[in-house]
Design a protein around this motif. Structure first.
Motif, short mmCIF file in Angstrom:
data_model
loop_
_atom_site.label_atom_id
_atom_site.label_comp_id
_atom_site.label_asym_id
_atom_site.label_seq_id
_atom_site.Cartn_x
_atom_site.Cartn_y
_atom_site.Cartn_z
N HIS A 331 0.83 -1.20 0.00
CA HIS A 331 0.00 0.00 0.00
C HIS A 331 0.87 1.26 0.00
N SER A 332 0.24 2.40 -0.31
CA SER A 332 0.99 3.65 -0.46
C SER A 332 1.10 4.44 0.83
N LEU A 333 0.11 4.32 1.70
CA LEU A 333 0.14 5.07 2.96
C LEU A 333 -0.90 4.49 3.91
N ILE A 334 -0.80 4.92 5.16
CA ILE A 334 -1.80 4.58 6.18
C ILE A 334 -2.48 5.88 6.61
N PHE A 335 -3.80 5.87 6.61
CA PHE A 335 -4.56 7.08 6.94
C PHE A 335 -5.54 6.77 8.05
N SER A 336 -5.54 7.63 9.07
CA SER A 336 -6.44 7.44 10.21
C SER A 336 -7.01 8.77 10.64
N ASN A 337 -8.31 8.78 10.93
CA ASN A 337 -8.99 9.98 11.42
C ASN A 337 -9.69 9.63 12.73
N VAL A 338 -9.30 10.32 13.80
CA VAL A 338 -9.81 10.00 15.14
C VAL A 338 -10.64 11.16 15.67
N PRO A 339 -11.94 10.96 15.90
CA PRO A 339 -12.75 12.04 16.48
C PRO A 339 -12.47 12.17 17.98
N GLY A 340 -12.12 13.37 18.41
CA GLY A 340 -11.82 13.61 19.82
C GLY A 340 -12.86 14.50 20.46
N PRO A 341 -12.64 14.90 21.70
CA PRO A 341 -13.60 15.73 22.43
C PRO A 341 -13.71 17.13 21.82
N GLU A 342 -14.93 17.64 21.76
CA GLU A 342 -15.14 18.98 21.20
C GLU A 342 -14.90 20.06 22.24
N GLN A 343 -15.03 19.71 23.53
CA GLN A 343 -14.82 20.72 24.57
C GLN A 343 -13.33 20.91 24.84
N LEU A 344 -12.98 22.07 25.39
CA LEU A 344 -11.59 22.35 25.76
C LEU A 344 -11.27 21.64 27.07
N LEU A 345 -10.04 21.11 27.15
CA LEU A 345 -9.64 20.31 28.30
C LEU A 345 -8.40 20.90 28.98
N SER A 346 -8.22 20.47 30.21
CA SER A 346 -6.97 20.78 30.92
C SER A 346 -6.40 19.48 31.47
N PHE A 347 -5.09 19.49 31.69
CA PHE A 347 -4.40 18.33 32.24
C PHE A 347 -3.44 18.84 33.31
N CYS A 348 -3.63 18.38 34.53
CA CYS A 348 -2.82 18.88 35.66
C CYS A 348 -2.90 20.41 35.74
N ASN A 349 -4.11 20.92 35.54
CA ASN A 349 -4.40 22.36 35.64
C ASN A 349 -3.76 23.20 34.54
N GLU A 350 -3.26 22.57 33.47
CA GLU A 350 -2.72 23.31 32.34
C GLU A 350 -3.62 23.08 31.12
N LYS A 351 -3.99 24.15 30.43
CA LYS A 351 -4.91 24.06 29.29
C LYS A 351 -4.25 23.36 28.11
N LEU A 352 -4.97 22.40 27.56
CA LEU A 352 -4.52 21.69 26.36
C LEU A 352 -4.92 22.52 25.14
#
Length: 423
Positions: A331-352
């Motif tokens: 094959h020529s390539l691998i393609f993946s599309n992953v739907p993630g959360p629409e809301q804004l998140l934080s991790f350890c009190n730091e904004k992603l």
């Protein structure tokens, strides 16, 4: 990506929560000839699973990430195969937490289910729900039960993929496909970050999926890249090039909450033809969508999952490896599309503020992930073998999107594109 990295103390405290899952606290060892997850004598997160480095801008940041991705995870047979690299940016642009997890621990759905509860919804201050999208569960139930003939046909088609002709040797693909090796000069090529709302408006007008739009724009970028180098094959009527798309299979919410069953690999590849021969961007999208519609009701991916789960483990190891190699290299390539959360998140009190999912493979790999109303996409490729692909493919991707949008009466505004890389 973060404006600044969390503190090490907060990371240790947060990451200790995933150790309730067996594969995050077990080492992989051979027991009686079989690879087995084995409990270790305690786990030292600070010593074995966190490291720090410093850069001065985002160009250095992604160069650092490329170096990390190229290197092997340390501690085989001794510690769990995951690590968090904390990259502090002392200059302009974002910092980054590179969370590396060996694929043997689990697939994307497993990791989303186990890692997402570590993140907090900024709007509510509450942890993210540990669940899989309801659409995935409903999609599985909507597939009609195939006939015996359809299953036999699917089995032959799946097995044939490993002996099918190699894809056409266009300028974008790696040469000597029958002798592919993992080359060391891989680069992370960031494609334009897109507003999810705009892509959804376009897909609704065209009556296709977000996945169709992203893959067709990538296909158009490949066509334009080959035309740039006057590739004579790109307009050949006999050209055949395909992408492998990972298909993750739904699992119950109960499984995702189980510390011993949450982390699994339950996915298979689907072979998808690239619409390189289409006359224009609109035709390319419609051809891509045509295959997608058919594949949704095809038993092929389920048959492949059954084969790799029930037959391949009983084969000699060299046959297992050769089968995987033969499938990917054709094959020529691998393609993946992953739907993630629409809301804004934080991790350890730091904004992603951004997300990139990066995977090095023997052929070019493209991964898109949506988060916070944006779609982040990168191409992992050897730029020595595909000259200037890091400069040309992003521009051609955007050009194809503009042509596609114009065909449906839309215009790509500056606000629909987000540029996050700062030198």
């Amino acid at each position: 990506l973060y404006e600044k990295c969390p503190t090490i103390d907060s990371l240790v405290d947060k990451l200790s929560q995933i150790c309730k899952y067996d594969r995050f606290r077990c080492a992989l060892r051979k027991v009686n000839g079989l690879w087995t997850f084995v409990e270790t004598n305690g786990i030292d997160i600070r010593r074995d699973h966190i490291s720090e480095s410093y850069v001065n801008n985002e160009s250095e940041l992604f160069a650092n990430i490329e170096s990390i991705v190229r290197s092997d995870l340390k501690g085989y047979n001794q510690i769990p195969l995951w690590h968090v690299h904390c990259i502090h940016n002392n200059g302009s642009g974002s910092s980054s937490l590179v969370i590396r997890v060996h694929h043997v621990i689990g697939d994307g759905i497993s990791l989303v289910g186990t890692l997402m509860p570590l993140f907090t919804d900024i709007s509510t201050g509450l942890p993210i729900e540990n669940d899989i999208p309801a659409k995935m569960r409903s999609a599985e139930s909507s597939i009609p039960k195939p006939s015996v003939f359809a299953l036999i046909k699917a089995a032959f088609e799946v097995l044939y993929l490993t002996i099918s002709p190699y894809d056409s040797d266009i300028k974008f693909t790696f040469p000597n496909k029958s002798k592919l090796v993992m080359t060391p000069n891989r680069k992370i090529v960031l494609l334009p970050t897109l507003k999810l709302e705009f892509i959804k408006e376009l897909k609704n007008k065209a009556n296709v999926t977000v996945n169709d739009i992203l893959l067709s724009c990538l296909t158009g970028a490949i066509v334009k890249y080959c035309e740039h180098f006057n590739d004579p094959i790109i307009h050949s009527p006999s050209i055949v090039n395909r992408a492998l798309q990972p298909v993750a299979f739904p699992r119950s919410p109960d499984t995702l909450h189980d510390s011993q069953q949450a982390l699994i690999n339950k996915w298979a590849f689907m072979s998808c033809p690239l619409a390189l021969r289409a006359a224009n961007a609109k035709d390319r999208l419609l051809e891509t969508n045509k295959f997608t519609k058919v594949s949704k009701f095809s038993p092929n991916s389920y048959v492949q999952l059954w084969i790799q789960t029930n037959i391949m483990p009983h084969m000699p190891l060299f046959i297992q490896k050769q089968g995987a190699y033969d499938l990917v290299s054709r094959h020529s390539l691998i393609f993946s599309n992953v739907p993630g959360p629409e809301q804004l998140l934080s991790f350890c009190n730091e904004k992603l503020i951004g997300v990139q999912v990066i995977f090095e493979n023997i052929i070019p790999q493209v991964i898109s992930v949506s988060y916070g109303g944006l779609i982040f996409t990168n191409l992992n490729i050897d730029t020595d073998l595909t000259v200037d692909s890091d400069k040309l493919i992003p521009d051609y991707f955007l050009q194809e999107l503009n042509e596609l949008a114009s065909a449906y009466g839309f215009h790509v505004n500056e606000n629909d594109i987000v540029n996050r890389v700062k030198d």
